[in-house]
Design an enzyme around this catalytic site. Structure first.
Site, PDB file in Angstrom:
ATOM      1  CG  ASP A  35      -1.618  -1.270   1.517  1.00  0.00           C
ATOM      2  OD1 ASP A  35      -1.892  -2.017   0.567  1.00  0.00           O
ATOM      3  OD2 ASP A  35      -1.889  -1.549   2.705  1.00  0.00           O
ATOM      4  CD  GLU A 205      -8.464  -3.295  -0.893  1.00  0.00           C
ATOM      5  OE1 GLU A 205      -9.176  -3.477   0.112  1.00  0.00           O
ATOM      6  OE2 GLU A 205      -7.496  -4.033  -1.190  1.00  0.00           O
TER       7      GLU A 205
END
Length: 323
Positions: A35, A205
């Site tokens: 991420d 997401e």
């Protein structure tokens, strides 16, 4: 132990390749990290990733800096749960922004599953990009579900007029909220609402937004983060509120290179038409869902402004100092 030696072998091979070819190599630094948020501060590249491990071990965040995209310096434990009393696990997906000579690190914590659990999206603040960051609010900025969006995967976006927005959301829903000038909460929109949903087709997401040639590019991750089908798609609109129609996939696995390529960010070199995508992927030697490594590759646009599909590489990118 077998996985450790495989990772070391891959890291050493990438390092040797980088030295030989003068490229970054992929992954760009050792360790399991996911991420990643890439950004430029004071003519230096920075990457802020999630520490990829079991939720109970995700109690801190490291950062990495580079002046040329080749050599990376590790800054350990820039924030941890000791500094954020309400956080106890699953510190995820940092988003960083500099404002008024302060650095604000937005993060998610505790992976809350409903409105009754403690956790959500918080903010750390520091005087330097490497921290240390302290809890800015002493509580989550956002600790509830709205429009079905789990309060995770926040991205902070500064619009052309100077307004800051937070774009966030897991569980296949994405909201955009207008941040107060001091980041202590949210401002209502003209219609009185606070949480506007901008969820595009196939969104899961990992939202990210940027402006290029007056257009708003919205990017997101699709598929399952633990599987090989993880990927990044995008849309373009005239406003940060969309609507964003899905144009196509720009980042995905290559069975010859790595699987699970997703949850990315973009770096634009100031004053140049040079763009990079920073993302995580899973080496071919790995099957564990948390064995994710941070990588970087070039991004190019066609004559119509569409993003060309990214080729994920072992080589990474060439040396590039910021003028």
């Amino acid at each position: 132990m077998k996985h450790f030696f495989c990772f070391v072998l891959i890291a050493l091979t990438g390092s040797a390749f980088a030295q030989k070819s003068k490229t970054s190599g992929n992954p760009i630094f050792e360790g399991w990290y996911a991420d990643p948020e890439g950004i430029i501060f004071d003519e230096e590249y920075w990457v802020y990733p999630t520490y990829s491990d079991a939720y109970e071990k995700q109690v801190f965040m490291d950062a990495f800096s580079s002046k040329d995209l080749i050599k990376w310096k590790k800054h350990e434990h820039i924030i941890d749960t000791a500094a954020v009393k309400w956080a106890n696990k699953a510190m995820w997906a940092p988003a960083i922004i500099k404002k008024d000579d302060k650095y604000f690190l937005f993060f998610a914590a505790n992976d809350i599953q409903n409105d009754n659990e403690e956790g959500g999206i918080g903010i750390g603040v520091a005087d330097k990009p490497e921290g240390p960051y302290k809890d800015y609010l002493g509580k989550p900025l956002l600790d509830k579900f709205h429009n079905g969006a789990q309060p995770i995967d926040q991205f902070v976006f500064k619009d052309k007029d100077g307004q800051y927005y937070m774009i966030y959301g897991g569980w296949r829903h994405c909201n955009i909220v207008k941040l107060k000038d001091d980041f202590t909460g949210f401002e209502p929109y003209d219609d009185g609402s606070i949480f506007k949903e901008i969820t595009p087709e196939s969104y899961v997401e990992g939202p990210f937004m940027f402006i290029k040639d007056g257009k708003y590019y919205f990017m997101w991750s699709e598929g399952g983060w633990g599987g090989p089908d993880y990927k990044v798609a995008y849309g373009i609109a005239d406003s940060p509120f969309g609507p964003f129609e899905r144009i196509g996939v720009v980042l995905q696995q290559d069975p010859k290179v790595a699987t699970g390529a997703g949850h990315h960010s973009m770096i634009h070199v100031p004053g140049k038409d040079e763009w990079y995508i920073v993302y995580h992927r899973r080496p071919l030697t790995e099957t564990h869902h948390n064995h994710r490594a941070t990588c970087i590759d070039k991004v190019e646009f066609d004559e119509n402004g569409y993003i060309k599909p990214v080729k994920i590489t072992f080589e990474g990118v060439e040396k590039n100092k910021i003028d």
